[in-house]
Design a protein around this motif. Structure first.
Motif, PDB file in Angstrom:
ATOM      1  N   GLY A 128       0.807  -1.218   0.000  1.00 16.60           N
ATOM      2  CA  GLY A 128       0.000   0.000   0.000  1.00 16.60           C
ATOM      3  C   GLY A 128       0.838   1.265   0.000  1.00 16.60           C
ATOM      4  O   GLY A 128       2.077   1.223   0.041  1.00 16.60           O
ATOM      5  N   LEU A 129       0.152   2.371  -0.008  1.00 20.83           N
ATOM      6  CA  LEU A 129       0.782   3.690  -0.068  1.00 20.83           C
ATOM      7  C   LEU A 129       1.823   3.856   1.039  1.00 20.83           C
ATOM      8  O   LEU A 129       1.557   3.568   2.205  1.00 20.83           O
ATOM      9  CB  LEU A 129      -0.279   4.777   0.049  1.00 20.83           C
ATOM     10  N   GLY A 130       3.018   4.292   0.648  1.00 16.65           N
ATOM     11  CA  GLY A 130       4.097   4.543   1.580  1.00 16.65           C
ATOM     12  C   GLY A 130       4.881   3.311   1.978  1.00 16.65           C
ATOM     13  O   GLY A 130       5.918   3.426   2.643  1.00 16.65           O
ATOM     14  N   GLU A 131       4.438   2.130   1.570  1.00 20.03           N
ATOM     15  CA  GLU A 131       5.122   0.897   1.939  1.00 20.03           C
ATOM     16  C   GLU A 131       6.197   0.556   0.910  1.00 20.03           C
ATOM     17  O   GLU A 131       6.120   0.973  -0.239  1.00 20.03           O
ATOM     18  CB  GLU A 131       4.130  -0.256   2.067  1.00 20.03           C
ATOM     19  N   GLU A 132       7.176  -0.229   1.370  1.00 17.51           N
ATOM     20  CA  GLU A 132       8.294  -0.633   0.523  1.00 17.51           C
ATOM     21  C   GLU A 132       8.384  -2.146   0.438  1.00 17.51           C
ATOM     22  O   GLU A 132       7.953  -2.854   1.338  1.00 17.51           O
ATOM     23  CB  GLU A 132       9.623  -0.101   1.086  1.00 17.51           C
TER      24      GLU A 132
ATOM     25  N   ARG B 173      22.555 -11.514 -10.099  1.00 18.36           N
ATOM     26  CA  ARG B 173      21.624 -11.264  -8.995  1.00 18.36           C
ATOM     27  C   ARG B 173      21.469  -9.757  -8.799  1.00 18.36           C
ATOM     28  O   ARG B 173      22.460  -9.027  -8.794  1.00 18.36           O
ATOM     29  CB  ARG B 173      22.163 -11.860  -7.693  1.00 18.36           C
ATOM     30  N   TRP B 174      20.220  -9.322  -8.649  1.00 19.62           N
ATOM     31  CA  TRP B 174      19.910  -7.904  -8.444  1.00 19.62           C
ATOM     32  C   TRP B 174      19.032  -7.751  -7.219  1.00 19.62           C
ATOM     33  O   TRP B 174      18.229  -8.621  -6.911  1.00 19.62           O
ATOM     34  CB  TRP B 174      19.148  -7.340  -9.644  1.00 19.62           C
ATOM     35  N   ARG B 175      19.152  -6.633  -6.553  1.00 21.86           N
ATOM     36  CA  ARG B 175      18.250  -6.246  -5.461  1.00 21.86           C
ATOM     37  C   ARG B 175      17.718  -4.862  -5.791  1.00 21.86           C
ATOM     38  O   ARG B 175      18.471  -3.996  -6.249  1.00 21.86           O
ATOM     39  CB  ARG B 175      18.974  -6.196  -4.121  1.00 21.86           C
ATOM     40  N   MET B 176      16.431  -4.678  -5.544  1.00 22.45           N
ATOM     41  CA  MET B 176      15.811  -3.383  -5.791  1.00 22.45           C
ATOM     42  C   MET B 176      14.730  -3.162  -4.753  1.00 22.45           C
ATOM     43  O   MET B 176      13.901  -4.041  -4.518  1.00 22.45           O
ATOM     44  CB  MET B 176      15.207  -3.329  -7.188  1.00 22.45           C
ATOM     45  N   THR B 177      14.748  -2.004  -4.116  1.00 23.02           N
ATOM     46  CA  THR B 177      13.712  -1.636  -3.166  1.00 23.02           C
ATOM     47  C   THR B 177      12.835  -0.579  -3.815  1.00 23.02           C
ATOM     48  O   THR B 177      13.338   0.429  -4.329  1.00 23.02           O
ATOM     49  CB  THR B 177      14.321  -1.090  -1.854  1.00 23.02           C
ATOM     50  N   SER B 178      11.525  -0.856  -3.803  1.00 21.64           N
ATOM     51  CA  SER B 178      10.534   0.067  -4.377  1.00 21.64           C
ATOM     52  C   SER B 178       9.588   0.531  -3.292  1.00 21.64           C
ATOM     53  O   SER B 178       9.297  -0.210  -2.348  1.00 21.64           O
ATOM     54  CB  SER B 178       9.710  -0.629  -5.459  1.00 21.64           C
ATOM     55  N   ARG B 179       9.068   1.747  -3.457  1.00 21.87           N
ATOM     56  CA  ARG B 179       8.082   2.320  -2.545  1.00 21.87           C
ATOM     57  C   ARG B 179       6.853   2.742  -3.357  1.00 21.87           C
ATOM     58  O   ARG B 179       6.995   3.277  -4.466  1.00 21.87           O
ATOM     59  CB  ARG B 179       8.655   3.526  -1.827  1.00 21.87           C
ATOM     60  N   ILE B 180       5.671   2.503  -2.805  1.00 23.03           N
ATOM     61  CA  ILE B 180       4.450   3.018  -3.417  1.00 23.03           C
ATOM     62  C   ILE B 180       4.352   4.488  -3.020  1.00 23.03           C
ATOM     63  O   ILE B 180       4.184   4.812  -1.837  1.00 23.03           O
ATOM     64  CB  ILE B 180       3.188   2.244  -2.950  1.00 23.03           C
ATOM     65  N   THR B 181       4.496   5.379  -4.003  1.00 24.19           N
ATOM     66  CA  THR B 181       4.556   6.817  -3.724  1.00 24.19           C
ATOM     67  C   THR B 181       3.249   7.544  -4.001  1.00 24.19           C
ATOM     68  O   THR B 181       3.064   8.664  -3.536  1.00 24.19           O
ATOM     69  CB  THR B 181       5.681   7.475  -4.541  1.00 24.19           C
ATOM     70  N   GLU B 182       2.364   6.920  -4.756  1.00 26.80           N
ATOM     71  CA  GLU B 182       1.049   7.500  -5.042  1.00 26.80           C
ATOM     72  C   GLU B 182       0.050   6.362  -5.134  1.00 26.80           C
ATOM     73  O   GLU B 182       0.380   5.276  -5.608  1.00 26.80           O
ATOM     74  CB  GLU B 182       1.042   8.266  -6.372  1.00 26.80           C
ATOM     75  N   SER B 183      -1.193   6.640  -4.704  1.00 22.55           N
ATOM     76  CA  SER B 183      -2.238   5.630  -4.818  1.00 22.55           C
ATOM     77  C   SER B 183      -3.599   6.305  -4.878  1.00 22.55           C
ATOM     78  O   SER B 183      -3.913   7.160  -4.043  1.00 22.55           O
ATOM     79  CB  SER B 183      -2.184   4.674  -3.623  1.00 22.55           C
ATOM     80  N   ASP B 184      -4.386   5.943  -5.875  1.00 22.69           N
ATOM     81  CA  ASP B 184      -5.747   6.442  -6.052  1.00 22.69           C
ATOM     82  C   ASP B 184      -6.598   5.275  -6.534  1.00 22.69           C
ATOM     83  O   ASP B 184      -6.834   5.114  -7.737  1.00 22.69           O
ATOM     84  CB  ASP B 184      -5.761   7.601  -7.053  1.00 22.69           C
TER      85      ASP B 184
ATOM     86  N   GLU C 182       8.208   3.529  -7.141  1.00 18.81           N
ATOM     87  CA  GLU C 182       9.480   4.113  -7.540  1.00 18.81           C
ATOM     88  C   GLU C 182      10.620   3.436  -6.796  1.00 18.81           C
ATOM     89  O   GLU C 182      10.483   3.082  -5.624  1.00 18.81           O
ATOM     90  CB  GLU C 182       9.498   5.609  -7.231  1.00 18.81           C
ATOM     91  N   GLN C 183      11.736   3.266  -7.488  1.00 18.29           N
ATOM     92  CA  GLN C 183      12.921   2.683  -6.873  1.00 18.29           C
ATOM     93  C   GLN C 183      13.449   3.613  -5.786  1.00 18.29           C
ATOM     94  O   GLN C 183      13.598   4.814  -5.999  1.00 18.29           O
ATOM     95  CB  GLN C 183      14.010   2.464  -7.919  1.00 18.29           C
ATOM     96  N   VAL C 184      13.722   3.043  -4.625  1.00 18.82           N
ATOM     97  CA  VAL C 184      14.365   3.752  -3.523  1.00 18.82           C
ATOM     98  C   VAL C 184      15.858   3.429  -3.516  1.00 18.82           C
ATOM     99  O   VAL C 184      16.696   4.295  -3.312  1.00 18.82           O
ATOM    100  CB  VAL C 184      13.721   3.351  -2.174  1.00 18.82           C
ATOM    101  N   ARG C 185      16.163   2.136  -3.722  1.00 16.73           N
ATOM    102  CA  ARG C 185      17.542   1.653  -3.842  1.00 16.73           C
ATOM    103  C   ARG C 185      17.547   0.566  -4.901  1.00 16.73           C
ATOM    104  O   ARG C 185      16.596  -0.203  -4.990  1.00 16.73           O
ATOM    105  CB  ARG C 185      18.028   1.044  -2.517  1.00 16.73           C
TER     106      ARG C 185
END
Length: 138
Positions: free
Chosen positions: A37-41, A52-63, A71-74
């Protein structure tokens, strides 16, 4: 399917993992199952191009049920933004529209691989969306 169902399936960590099993993709941090959900990573670990790859994403908008943005954070990209839109179709179905924008790391060297990365990311998203549409998870 109704837009609400398409929206909810698209936020499902479990469906995402199942759709990309061929990349050994796993949620290894943050929200690791259920709906994000919104604001979660979430931190993903996967194998792409034999690495091997690691990627942290955050939900920055939700409607809900119209759109959300992750969006990628790291991670491996200089930046990565994925807009998920859900539009009503002519026959009552839902049209899922994915808008992905990114920049590869490593400056000029990274820009040289973007023509390969773009189609690769597109195929991953298309595969994911086929899986979401076929799923019976609500």
């Amino acid at each position: 399917m109704p837009r609400e169902a398409a929206f909810d399936r698209s936020r499902s960590i479990d469906l995402h993992v199942a759709s990309l099993a061929h990349t050994d993709e796993r949620a290894v941090g943050g929200v690791t199952s259920g709906a994000i959900g919104l604001g979660e990573e979430v931190t993903w670990r996967a194998r792409h191009f034999g690495l091997r790859w690691r990627m942290t994403s955050r939900i920055t908008e939700s409607d809900r049920p119209h759109r959300f943005v992750d969006e990628q954070v790291r991670g491996p990209f200089r930046w990565f933004r994925h807009v998920h839109r859900f539009e009503p179709g002519a026959a009552g179905e839902t049209v899922m529209i994915d808008e992905v924008a990114f920049a590869a790391p490593l400056g000029p060297l990274g820009r040289m691989v973007e023509p390969v990365l773009g189609p690769y990311v597109r195929r991953l998203i298309e595969r994911r969306n086929v899986h979401l549409a076929a799923s019976d998870e609500a």
